[in-house]
Scaffold this motif. Sequence first.
Motif, PDB file in Angstrom:
ATOM      1  N   LYS A 349       0.823  -1.215   0.000  1.00  0.00           N
ATOM      2  CA  LYS A 349       0.000   0.000   0.000  1.00  0.00           C
ATOM      3  C   LYS A 349       0.854   1.261   0.000  1.00  0.00           C
ATOM      4  CE  LYS A 349      -2.508  -0.496   3.652  1.00  0.00           C
ATOM      5  NZ  LYS A 349      -3.514  -0.133   4.675  1.00  0.00           N
ATOM      6  N   MET A 350       1.986   1.203   0.702  1.00  0.00           N
ATOM      7  CA  MET A 350       2.826   2.385   0.868  1.00  0.00           C
ATOM      8  C   MET A 350       3.684   2.628  -0.372  1.00  0.00           C
ATOM      9  SD  MET A 350       3.831   4.773   3.119  1.00  0.00           S
ATOM     10  CE  MET A 350       3.878   4.261   4.843  1.00  0.00           C
ATOM     11  N   GLN A 351       3.533   3.810  -0.952  1.00  0.00           N
ATOM     12  CA  GLN A 351       4.364   4.215  -2.082  1.00  0.00           C
ATOM     13  C   GLN A 351       5.493   5.107  -1.559  1.00  0.00           C
ATOM     14  OE1 GLN A 351       3.897   3.008  -5.216  1.00  0.00           O
ATOM     15  NE2 GLN A 351       2.270   1.780  -4.249  1.00  0.00           N
ATOM     16  N   LYS A 352       6.696   4.938  -2.118  1.00  0.00           N
ATOM     17  CA  LYS A 352       7.868   5.650  -1.598  1.00  0.00           C
ATOM     18  C   LYS A 352       8.708   6.208  -2.742  1.00  0.00           C
ATOM     19  CE  LYS A 352       9.001   1.814   0.608  1.00  0.00           C
ATOM     20  NZ  LYS A 352       7.798   0.999   0.753  1.00  0.00           N
ATOM     21  N   ARG A 353       9.217   7.411  -2.541  1.00  0.00           N
ATOM     22  CA  ARG A 353      10.174   8.012  -3.464  1.00  0.00           C
ATOM     23  C   ARG A 353      11.387   8.468  -2.654  1.00  0.00           C
ATOM     24  NH1 ARG A 353       7.188   5.708  -5.997  1.00  0.00           N
ATOM     25  NH2 ARG A 353       5.924   6.321  -7.797  1.00  0.00           N
ATOM     26  N   TYR A 354      12.583   8.179  -3.177  1.00  0.00           N
ATOM     27  CA  TYR A 354      13.824   8.451  -2.452  1.00  0.00           C
ATOM     28  C   TYR A 354      14.621   9.570  -3.139  1.00  0.00           C
ATOM     29  CZ  TYR A 354      13.043   4.037   0.016  1.00  0.00           C
ATOM     30  OH  TYR A 354      12.519   3.035   0.789  1.00  0.00           O
ATOM     31  N   PHE A 355      15.232  10.415  -2.305  1.00  0.00           N
ATOM     32  CA  PHE A 355      16.072  11.503  -2.799  1.00  0.00           C
ATOM     33  C   PHE A 355      17.298  11.604  -1.892  1.00  0.00           C
ATOM     34  CE2 PHE A 355      11.688  12.307  -3.752  1.00  0.00           C
ATOM     35  CZ  PHE A 355      11.674  12.746  -5.069  1.00  0.00           C
ATOM     36  N   TYR A 356      18.442  11.996  -2.491  1.00  0.00           N
ATOM     37  CA  TYR A 356      19.687  12.052  -1.721  1.00  0.00           C
ATOM     38  C   TYR A 356      20.373  13.412  -1.893  1.00  0.00           C
ATOM     39  CZ  TYR A 356      19.116   7.065  -1.071  1.00  0.00           C
ATOM     40  OH  TYR A 356      18.616   5.835  -0.714  1.00  0.00           O
ATOM     41  N   HIS A 357      20.967  13.865  -0.795  1.00  0.00           N
ATOM     42  CA  HIS A 357      21.766  15.095  -0.792  1.00  0.00           C
ATOM     43  C   HIS A 357      23.141  14.732  -0.251  1.00  0.00           C
ATOM     44  CE1 HIS A 357      22.935  19.289  -0.122  1.00  0.00           C
ATOM     45  NE2 HIS A 357      23.403  18.878   1.053  1.00  0.00           N
ATOM     46  N   LYS A 358      24.159  14.971  -1.074  1.00  0.00           N
ATOM     47  CA  LYS A 358      25.509  14.598  -0.658  1.00  0.00           C
ATOM     48  C   LYS A 358      26.480  15.746  -0.917  1.00  0.00           C
ATOM     49  CE  LYS A 358      24.981   9.622  -1.533  1.00  0.00           C
ATOM     50  NZ  LYS A 358      25.528   8.439  -2.260  1.00  0.00           N
ATOM     51  N   MET A 364      22.555  13.063   3.370  1.00  0.00           N
ATOM     52  CA  MET A 364      21.194  12.877   3.868  1.00  0.00           C
ATOM     53  C   MET A 364      20.320  12.168   2.834  1.00  0.00           C
ATOM     54  SD  MET A 364      20.183  16.323   5.982  1.00  0.00           S
ATOM     55  CE  MET A 364      20.293  17.361   4.541  1.00  0.00           C
ATOM     56  N   ARG A 365      19.256  11.581   3.354  1.00  0.00           N
ATOM     57  CA  ARG A 365      18.258  10.947   2.491  1.00  0.00           C
ATOM     58  C   ARG A 365      16.889  11.517   2.822  1.00  0.00           C
ATOM     59  NH1 ARG A 365      16.484   4.892   3.506  1.00  0.00           N
ATOM     60  NH2 ARG A 365      15.080   6.000   4.923  1.00  0.00           N
ATOM     61  N   ARG A 366      16.101  11.750   1.782  1.00  0.00           N
ATOM     62  CA  ARG A 366      14.719  12.191   1.974  1.00  0.00           C
ATOM     63  C   ARG A 366      13.783  11.138   1.373  1.00  0.00           C
ATOM     64  NH1 ARG A 366      12.729  17.511  -1.113  1.00  0.00           N
ATOM     65  NH2 ARG A 366      12.779  16.056  -2.875  1.00  0.00           N
ATOM     66  N   ARG A 367      12.769  10.786   2.147  1.00  0.00           N
ATOM     67  CA  ARG A 367      11.744   9.872   1.629  1.00  0.00           C
ATOM     68  C   ARG A 367      10.400  10.585   1.631  1.00  0.00           C
ATOM     69  NH1 ARG A 367      11.215   3.918   3.924  1.00  0.00           N
ATOM     70  NH2 ARG A 367      11.014   4.987   5.933  1.00  0.00           N
ATOM     71  N   VAL A 368       9.689  10.454   0.534  1.00  0.00           N
ATOM     72  CA  VAL A 368       8.321  10.958   0.443  1.00  0.00           C
ATOM     73  C   VAL A 368       7.420   9.729   0.317  1.00  0.00           C
ATOM     74  CG1 VAL A 368       6.704  12.405  -0.839  1.00  0.00           C
ATOM     75  CG2 VAL A 368       9.126  13.049  -0.690  1.00  0.00           C
ATOM     76  N   MET A 369       6.475   9.581   1.252  1.00  0.00           N
ATOM     77  CA  MET A 369       5.669   8.359   1.317  1.00  0.00           C
ATOM     78  C   MET A 369       4.189   8.692   1.403  1.00  0.00           C
ATOM     79  SD  MET A 369       8.079   6.352   4.071  1.00  0.00           S
ATOM     80  CE  MET A 369       8.432   7.862   4.980  1.00  0.00           C
ATOM     81  N   TRP A 370       3.370   7.851   0.787  1.00  0.00           N
ATOM     82  CA  TRP A 370       1.922   7.992   0.856  1.00  0.00           C
ATOM     83  C   TRP A 370       1.280   6.645   0.561  1.00  0.00           C
ATOM     84  CZ3 TRP A 370       4.962   9.397  -3.199  1.00  0.00           C
ATOM     85  CH2 TRP A 370       4.636   8.889  -4.461  1.00  0.00           C
ATOM     86  N   ILE A 371       0.001   6.532   0.850  1.00  0.00           N
ATOM     87  CA  ILE A 371      -0.735   5.326   0.485  1.00  0.00           C
ATOM     88  C   ILE A 371      -1.742   5.693  -0.600  1.00  0.00           C
ATOM     89  CG2 ILE A 371      -0.415   4.075   2.643  1.00  0.00           C
ATOM     90  CD1 ILE A 371      -3.054   5.031   3.635  1.00  0.00           C
TER      91      ILE A 371
END
Length: 426
Positions: A349-358, A364-371
């Motif tokens: 059910k959970m959808q995830k998108r990953y982003f990275y800052h280096k 760092m890592r950023r996750r955006v999540m929703w159902i």
Amino acid sequence: MKRQKSEEEIRVTPDALALEVFKAMDAAFVIRNISEGNYSIDFTSDKARRLLPHLTADMRQSQLDPSSDEIAQFWRAVHTVGTTGIATKKDFILESSVSAKFLRVILLDQTYVVVLMKKTKERNQISRFLDHGPAEENLVTYLCDAIESDLIGQTLGMDSLLISLSSDMWELGVVTYYAVNPATAAICGVHPYMVRGKTTAEFLIPKPSVIEADKRWKEAFDPDTQRSSYAVEIQGGTTMYMETKQISPKLNLSILLLRKGKEARPKAISRERGQIAKIYKKHQWEGVLEDILELISEGLQYASTSRLKIPDSRNIFCYIYNGAEPFLPSRSADGFQWKSSFSAPSQGKMQKRYFYHKTEEQRMRRRVMWIDKLPHLQIIEYRHLIYHGEVQTDHLIGTEALNWVDVISQVTNRDDHKLYNTMEEI
């Protein structure tokens, strides 16, 4: 010439008969032959009642209308021994797997059949359960006993769970049940022990329904945890939560919870709170986040309507976004430039998108999540790469409106989350 009395046909006084019965170490029934083919239960030991509570409670009914082949065989053995006087020993799978010895006793010209019983290991049944999987015989036996006695429901304080131990789909649209709890058996109008070895076809469960359920649990199956967790909305605004644990390659433990949708009028705020773990593993944390999105949808005061700047902290910053427009694309609204990481759509059910800052100083890592059913609510999670996998709750920070300790404790008090935790323990 006098006929020699057989070992099975012993003439004794009533006192001696009672003494012999009470001295017996096994569970005992004393069954009197009233007339041809008609029997009365004159005595049942305490151990017999503990071993076979439903059979002893419905003994008369089971004689007139046997509910299974095993019970019919039990009464045939009583009739045969009562008629011939030949002692017989048989194994049965009734409410428990038992070995029974049938003896005829004649007392004051009245014929009795004494049945002595011992509980045995359900080896034949267990061998069908296991297919060289990780489970052991004692584990499967424990599970069967725990399910039929409703130990899981009693532990959770929930009598509405539907629990079953079953096979994989060995024929298209057909599954075999090995144990069910009382609530599941009641739906079928039987006692739990009557379901053992029965198939979905015997309970007239449509094959398309079995095929659809099999498809859903396999789609949500996590090979690392050997578990499948999913929810389905059904008619009347009710949600069906299903947790399935693969005990061995062809044996599954399933727990189902039905939860009604939101009522038309607002519910009173509950003061009850659940327990919060100090550490959540990755899949546990994502399960908590799914439940939090469901909770927040009922009380949007916890959500932020704007994109927030990342605080200067080495902790895990996490908040819920409910803006007029989607969070993505956000560019550098949070104060950092991000590089998107390609990832395939999530299976659950959970959808995830990953982003990275280096940079040299920041990783760092950023996750955006929703159902899927609540796309407007999104969880935004920032963490330094020193935090990976597990989430320590004392390292979580939120917003002024979102106190993570309070929100998590509300979620863990819900029935569906208690169900999830129970499967974790199992």
